[in-house]
Design a protein around this motif. Structure first.
Motif, PDB file in Angstrom:
ATOM      1  N   SER A  45       0.830  -1.199   0.000  1.00  0.00           N
ATOM      2  CA  SER A  45       0.000   0.000   0.000  1.00  0.00           C
ATOM      3  C   SER A  45       0.870   1.257   0.000  1.00  0.00           C
ATOM      4  O   SER A  45       0.613   2.209  -0.756  1.00  0.00           O
ATOM      5  CB  SER A  45      -0.913  -0.007   1.228  1.00  0.00           C
ATOM      6  OG  SER A  45      -1.650   1.188   1.301  1.00  0.00           O
ATOM      7  N   TYR A  46       1.918   1.255   0.810  1.00  0.00           N
ATOM      8  CA  TYR A  46       2.823   2.398   0.872  1.00  0.00           C
ATOM      9  C   TYR A  46       3.566   2.585  -0.444  1.00  0.00           C
ATOM     10  O   TYR A  46       3.706   3.712  -0.934  1.00  0.00           O
ATOM     11  CB  TYR A  46       3.808   2.233   2.038  1.00  0.00           C
ATOM     12  CG  TYR A  46       4.682   3.442   2.245  1.00  0.00           C
ATOM     13  CD1 TYR A  46       4.156   4.638   2.702  1.00  0.00           C
ATOM     14  CD2 TYR A  46       6.047   3.393   1.980  1.00  0.00           C
ATOM     15  CE1 TYR A  46       4.955   5.756   2.896  1.00  0.00           C
ATOM     16  CE2 TYR A  46       6.862   4.499   2.165  1.00  0.00           C
ATOM     17  CZ  TYR A  46       6.297   5.678   2.628  1.00  0.00           C
ATOM     18  OH  TYR A  46       7.091   6.783   2.807  1.00  0.00           O
ATOM     19  N   LEU A  47       4.019   1.494  -1.046  1.00  0.00           N
ATOM     20  CA  LEU A  47       4.687   1.593  -2.345  1.00  0.00           C
ATOM     21  C   LEU A  47       3.739   2.195  -3.379  1.00  0.00           C
ATOM     22  O   LEU A  47       4.149   3.013  -4.205  1.00  0.00           O
ATOM     23  CB  LEU A  47       5.173   0.218  -2.812  1.00  0.00           C
ATOM     24  CG  LEU A  47       6.269  -0.440  -1.983  1.00  0.00           C
ATOM     25  CD1 LEU A  47       6.629  -1.799  -2.580  1.00  0.00           C
ATOM     26  CD2 LEU A  47       7.497   0.442  -1.852  1.00  0.00           C
ATOM     27  N   GLY A  48       2.480   1.824  -3.334  1.00  0.00           N
ATOM     28  CA  GLY A  48       1.485   2.379  -4.242  1.00  0.00           C
ATOM     29  C   GLY A  48       1.325   3.884  -4.059  1.00  0.00           C
ATOM     30  O   GLY A  48       1.207   4.629  -5.034  1.00  0.00           O
ATOM     31  N   GLU A  49       1.328   4.328  -2.804  1.00  0.00           N
ATOM     32  CA  GLU A  49       1.242   5.765  -2.521  1.00  0.00           C
ATOM     33  C   GLU A  49       2.457   6.501  -3.090  1.00  0.00           C
ATOM     34  O   GLU A  49       2.305   7.561  -3.714  1.00  0.00           O
ATOM     35  CB  GLU A  49       1.174   6.004  -1.012  1.00  0.00           C
ATOM     36  CG  GLU A  49      -0.099   5.576  -0.351  1.00  0.00           C
ATOM     37  CD  GLU A  49      -0.027   5.698   1.168  1.00  0.00           C
ATOM     38  OE1 GLU A  49       0.744   6.537   1.668  1.00  0.00           O
ATOM     39  OE2 GLU A  49      -0.750   4.944   1.848  1.00  0.00           O
ATOM     40  N   LEU A  50       3.648   5.957  -2.866  1.00  0.00           N
ATOM     41  CA  LEU A  50       4.860   6.590  -3.376  1.00  0.00           C
ATOM     42  C   LEU A  50       4.849   6.633  -4.899  1.00  0.00           C
ATOM     43  O   LEU A  50       5.240   7.638  -5.510  1.00  0.00           O
ATOM     44  CB  LEU A  50       6.111   5.861  -2.885  1.00  0.00           C
ATOM     45  CG  LEU A  50       6.432   5.954  -1.398  1.00  0.00           C
ATOM     46  CD1 LEU A  50       7.709   5.168  -1.089  1.00  0.00           C
ATOM     47  CD2 LEU A  50       6.583   7.406  -0.954  1.00  0.00           C
ATOM     48  N   LYS A  51       4.398   5.559  -5.520  1.00  0.00           N
ATOM     49  CA  LYS A  51       4.319   5.493  -6.982  1.00  0.00           C
ATOM     50  C   LYS A  51       3.354   6.560  -7.496  1.00  0.00           C
ATOM     51  O   LYS A  51       3.662   7.289  -8.442  1.00  0.00           O
ATOM     52  CB  LYS A  51       3.871   4.086  -7.400  1.00  0.00           C
ATOM     53  CG  LYS A  51       3.964   3.818  -8.862  1.00  0.00           C
ATOM     54  CD  LYS A  51       5.392   3.598  -9.266  1.00  0.00           C
ATOM     55  CE  LYS A  51       5.471   2.896 -10.598  1.00  0.00           C
ATOM     56  NZ  LYS A  51       6.835   2.832 -11.090  1.00  0.00           N
ATOM     57  N   GLN A  52       2.207   6.683  -6.867  1.00  0.00           N
ATOM     58  CA  GLN A  52       1.193   7.658  -7.268  1.00  0.00           C
ATOM     59  C   GLN A  52       1.718   9.093  -7.120  1.00  0.00           C
ATOM     60  O   GLN A  52       1.392   9.966  -7.920  1.00  0.00           O
ATOM     61  CB  GLN A  52      -0.062   7.463  -6.430  1.00  0.00           C
ATOM     62  CG  GLN A  52      -1.257   8.224  -6.919  1.00  0.00           C
ATOM     63  CD  GLN A  52      -2.508   7.825  -6.159  1.00  0.00           C
ATOM     64  OE1 GLN A  52      -2.474   7.540  -4.966  1.00  0.00           O
ATOM     65  NE2 GLN A  52      -3.619   7.804  -6.856  1.00  0.00           N
ATOM     66  N   GLN A  53       2.556   9.338  -6.120  1.00  0.00           N
ATOM     67  CA  GLN A  53       3.128  10.664  -5.890  1.00  0.00           C
ATOM     68  C   GLN A  53       4.311  10.963  -6.811  1.00  0.00           C
ATOM     69  O   GLN A  53       4.850  12.066  -6.795  1.00  0.00           O
ATOM     70  CB  GLN A  53       3.614  10.784  -4.439  1.00  0.00           C
ATOM     71  CG  GLN A  53       2.542  10.716  -3.399  1.00  0.00           C
ATOM     72  CD  GLN A  53       3.127  10.571  -1.999  1.00  0.00           C
ATOM     73  OE1 GLN A  53       4.312  10.797  -1.765  1.00  0.00           O
ATOM     74  NE2 GLN A  53       2.291  10.182  -1.053  1.00  0.00           N
ATOM     75  N   GLY A  54       4.737   9.962  -7.596  1.00  0.00           N
ATOM     76  CA  GLY A  54       5.883  10.142  -8.478  1.00  0.00           C
ATOM     77  C   GLY A  54       7.216  10.049  -7.753  1.00  0.00           C
ATOM     78  O   GLY A  54       8.249  10.442  -8.282  1.00  0.00           O
ATOM     79  N   LYS A  55       7.196   9.506  -6.533  1.00  0.00           N
ATOM     80  CA  LYS A  55       8.405   9.397  -5.719  1.00  0.00           C
ATOM     81  C   LYS A  55       9.115   8.058  -5.885  1.00  0.00           C
ATOM     82  O   LYS A  55      10.227   7.885  -5.418  1.00  0.00           O
ATOM     83  CB  LYS A  55       8.059   9.577  -4.225  1.00  0.00           C
ATOM     84  CG  LYS A  55       7.411  10.884  -3.882  1.00  0.00           C
ATOM     85  CD  LYS A  55       8.438  11.929  -3.658  1.00  0.00           C
ATOM     86  CE  LYS A  55       7.808  13.228  -3.179  1.00  0.00           C
ATOM     87  NZ  LYS A  55       8.816  14.261  -3.051  1.00  0.00           N
ATOM     88  N   LEU A  56       8.458   7.087  -6.546  1.00  0.00           N
ATOM     89  CA  LEU A  56       8.997   5.733  -6.663  1.00  0.00           C
ATOM     90  C   LEU A  56       8.928   5.255  -8.104  1.00  0.00           C
ATOM     91  O   LEU A  56       7.974   4.599  -8.518  1.00  0.00           O
ATOM     92  CB  LEU A  56       8.214   4.775  -5.749  1.00  0.00           C
ATOM     93  CG  LEU A  56       8.666   3.326  -5.731  1.00  0.00           C
ATOM     94  CD1 LEU A  56      10.020   3.180  -5.044  1.00  0.00           C
ATOM     95  CD2 LEU A  56       7.634   2.461  -5.019  1.00  0.00           C
ATOM     96  N   PRO A  57       9.962   5.579  -8.914  1.00  0.00           N
ATOM     97  CA  PRO A  57       9.927   5.122 -10.301  1.00  0.00           C
ATOM     98  C   PRO A  57      10.188   3.624 -10.463  1.00  0.00           C
ATOM     99  O   PRO A  57       9.776   3.033 -11.456  1.00  0.00           O
ATOM    100  CB  PRO A  57      11.018   5.929 -10.990  1.00  0.00           C
ATOM    101  CG  PRO A  57      11.726   6.699  -9.958  1.00  0.00           C
ATOM    102  CD  PRO A  57      11.026   6.524  -8.656  1.00  0.00           C
ATOM    103  N   PHE A  58      10.861   3.003  -9.493  1.00  0.00           N
ATOM    104  CA  PHE A  58      11.219   1.586  -9.643  1.00  0.00           C
ATOM    105  C   PHE A  58      11.469   0.976  -8.272  1.00  0.00           C
ATOM    106  O   PHE A  58      12.048   1.606  -7.385  1.00  0.00           O
ATOM    107  CB  PHE A  58      12.489   1.451 -10.487  1.00  0.00           C
ATOM    108  CG  PHE A  58      12.919   0.031 -10.701  1.00  0.00           C
ATOM    109  CD1 PHE A  58      12.411  -0.711 -11.755  1.00  0.00           C
ATOM    110  CD2 PHE A  58      13.817  -0.578  -9.845  1.00  0.00           C
ATOM    111  CE1 PHE A  58      12.798  -2.042 -11.942  1.00  0.00           C
ATOM    112  CE2 PHE A  58      14.198  -1.902 -10.018  1.00  0.00           C
ATOM    113  CZ  PHE A  58      13.689  -2.630 -11.075  1.00  0.00           C
ATOM    114  N   CYS A  59      11.043  -0.263  -8.111  1.00  0.00           N
ATOM    115  CA  CYS A  59      11.397  -1.044  -6.920  1.00  0.00           C
ATOM    116  C   CYS A  59      11.227  -2.518  -7.249  1.00  0.00           C
ATOM    117  O   CYS A  59      10.527  -2.876  -8.188  1.00  0.00           O
ATOM    118  CB  CYS A  59      10.535  -0.666  -5.719  1.00  0.00           C
ATOM    119  SG  CYS A  59       8.796  -1.103  -5.892  1.00  0.00           S
TER     120      CYS A  59
END
Length: 106
Positions: free
Chosen positions: A27-41
């Motif tokens: 869920s947290y990774l999804g939030e970061l992805k949506q915010q544009g903070k997580l391009p890859f993991c």
């Protein structure tokens, strides 16, 4: 200015894994992805994992990592954050920087 940081996670504590932990993590990774903070993991084949975070500073990258339930639970005991400068065709794959450094060391 958004900078990029590679987060290397290792020393997994598998006995800590629960359904709630993985759900919170995803869920947290999804939030970061949506915010544009997580391009890859993703997990690596050697039982480690990596994340690329976009942040304005190392401190912000550390805060983003600290918000992950995996970090709070100490699922990966070892966490290392390193800033990376992306080499692209637009910046000539940092070739000019290399030449400047070579000249400065001659």
């Amino acid at each position: 200015m958004n900078r990029q940081f590679i987060v290397h996670l290792s020393n997994k504590q598998k006995h800590l894994m629960t359904k709630e932990l993985i759900q919170g993590h995803v869920s947290y990774l999804g939030e970061l992805k949506q915010q544009g903070k997580l391009p890859f993991c993703g997990p690596c084949k050697d039982e480690t994992a990596i994340m690329i975070l976009k942040a304005d500073s190392l401190e912000e990258a550390e805060e983003l990592l600290a918000g992950d339930l995996f970090t709070r639970a100490n699922y990966y005991q070892d966490r290392r954050i390193v800033e990376v400068e992306e080499a692209t065709p637009e910046n000539n794959f940092l070739f000019d920087d290399v030449l400047v450094n070579l000249r400065n060391h001659s």
